[in-house]
Write an enzyme that holds these catalytic residues in place. Structure first.
Site, PDB file in Angstrom:
ATOM      1  N   CYS A  89      -6.096 -26.058   2.210  1.00  0.00           N
ATOM      2  CA  CYS A  89      -5.486 -25.127   3.151  1.00  0.00           C
ATOM      3  C   CYS A  89      -4.114 -25.655   3.551  1.00  0.00           C
ATOM      4  O   CYS A  89      -3.760 -25.727   4.707  1.00  0.00           O
ATOM      5  CB  CYS A  89      -6.369 -24.883   4.355  1.00  0.00           C
ATOM      6  N   GLY A  90      -3.363 -26.070   2.547  1.00  0.00           N
ATOM      7  CA  GLY A  90      -1.998 -26.505   2.799  1.00  0.00           C
ATOM      8  C   GLY A  90      -1.973 -27.785   3.612  1.00  0.00           C
ATOM      9  O   GLY A  90      -2.819 -28.653   3.447  1.00  0.00           O
TER      10      GLY A  90
END
Lengths: 293, 135
Positions: A89-90
């Protein structure tokens, strides 16, 4: 140059990756919707809570309650780090854990003992390798947690706090502002921050209300629950932020896959072209040789 | 039509109820209290028990645990950690919870958290009572 077959295989691989990232994006968006809904549903409760608390603490001597009192000497700090259970998620989890590490180092430099409580697996995995002891961890809960987790965490924190096991509790979580904006938020949970609890003295209608059992009695009931509410809010926000961050990360990944497969296709076509050219040259060359023989 | 007061019940998970009612009886910290339309501003801590309200001549029961009630300008807002309509209560689960709690209290093991178990027992009993009252 890579052979035609190699390139083709690579294109196939990129396309498959794209399918996966696209699916993850859609899953995240469905989960985000659910998480947002939960925040929406929690909001009336939380808002009413803030309202009552500000109203009440304006009417009493706010230092009367041990949860409000700021201790003169802070020896030990507990940092509650809320992260996601899963990655991809980044920079979401990294931002949170970095903040926690910085804060812990800061507190330590100021001569305080630091302990960590981790909610979410990713944060724990990082913190395990750090020098600070982990007081407790709750992993694989982000998908299923409900208010009970907030209560559980809050109650155990409060009990230990009142036993003077530590003097300050800080929560780090991913604040959900909008789909495109989430930020790392640092909030002091205990002692209950004076700016949230202690507003200007409310005058006038103070006598209008009837209190049962009493202002202090209600406050004593309200304050511990307020801690739970704050923690639960942190959990909900982190949950929503995680999914929003993942959606964006997966969106980017899908786009990158598109780009990559485009440029790979170009390379493939070029390679194919040059292969054909070479083959033609061979044939022409062969024919020429026959003719001249 | 009789005069009404607006009743709103919210929990962390949902808004359980928002209705105009004729009378509310709530389990206060120091015993039951009743609220009629145009009640004076009032703020109370609620205990574990059953709240009921009258609407259109019918009595409705709701189980409540750990909450507060605020009455002002003819509106009562209830904040509860847990709130369930009588129809939603799982009687079987409550009965089991009660048995479990009673057994634990009987055994008197040193490691059990007495207060916690007692609270659980209280909740189970209140749930069952709420359910039975509405039946």
């Amino acid at each position: 140059m890579a052979s035609l077959k190699d390139i083709q295989r690579k294109i196939g691989g990129v396309k498959k990756t794209k399918q996966i990232t696209k699916a993850m994006n859609m899953v995240a968006s469905a989960k985000l919707r659910k998480a947002q809904q939960r925040i929406e549903q929690f909001r009336p409760y939380a808002d009413k809570f803030y309202e009552m608390l500000t109203d009440l603490s304006g009417r009493t001597d706010a230092t009367a309650h041990p949860l409000l009192e700021v201790r003169e000497e802070i020896k030990k700090v507990v940092i509650v780090l809320v992260t996601a259970d899963r990655g991809l998620c980044g920079s979401f989890n990294v931002n949170l854990t970095n903040k926690a590490r910085r804060l812990a180092a800061e507190k330590e430099a100021a001569g305080k003992e630091v302990e960590i409580i981790c909610v979410g697996k990713k944060g724990r995995d990082v913190m395990r390798k750090q020098p600070w002891p982990i007081r407790a961890d709750h992993v694989n809960v982000m998908n299923t947690f409900d208010f009970t987790l907030g209560t559980e965490l809050g109650t155990s924190l409060m009990n230990s706090y009142l036993n003077h096991e530590f003097d300050e509790v800080i929560i780090i979580f991913g604040k959900f502002i909008s789909f495109s904006k989430q930020e790392v938020s640092v909030l002091r949970v205990l002692p209950i921050a004076s700016e949230t609890a202690e507003v200007e003295d409310i005058q006038g209608p103070a006598s209008e209300y009837i209190y049962e059992p009493s202002v202090e009695g209600i406050l004593a009931e309200l304050l511990p629950r307020f801690v739970n509410v704050q923690i639960y809010r942190g959990l909900l926000d982190t949950n929503a932020s995680e999914h929003a961050a993942r959606m964006r990360a997966m969106d980017n990944a899908t786009k990158n896959c598109d780009e990559l497969s485009k440029s790979l296709t170009l390379v493939y076509n070029k390679a194919r072209q040059s292969a054909i050219t070479t083959e033609l040259m061979d044939i022409v060359g062969g024919a020429e040789a026959l003719k001249s023989a | 039509m009789a005069k009404t007061i607006h009743l709103e019940i919210v929990t962390p998970d949902r808004k359980l109820l928002s209705e105009d009612v004729e009378f509310i009886g709530a389990p206060g910290f120091n015993g039951e209290f009743g609220v009629l339309p145009d009640h004076a501003p009032f703020l109370a801590a609620l205990g574990v028990g059953s709240l009921h309200y009258n609407k259109d001549g019918r009595k409705h029961w709701i189980f409540i645990s750990g909450g507060f009630a605020e009455v002002s300008s003819n509106k009562m807002s209830v904040l509860a950690e847990v709130a369930e309509r009588a129809e939603e209560i799982d009687l079987e689960r409550a009965r089991k919870a009660r048995e479990r709690a009673e057994k634990r209290l009987e055994e008197q093991k040193a490691q059990i958290d007495f207060a916690k178990t007692q609270a659980a027992l209280q909740r189970a009993l209140a749930r069952m009572k709420t359910r039975n009252l509405s039946a």
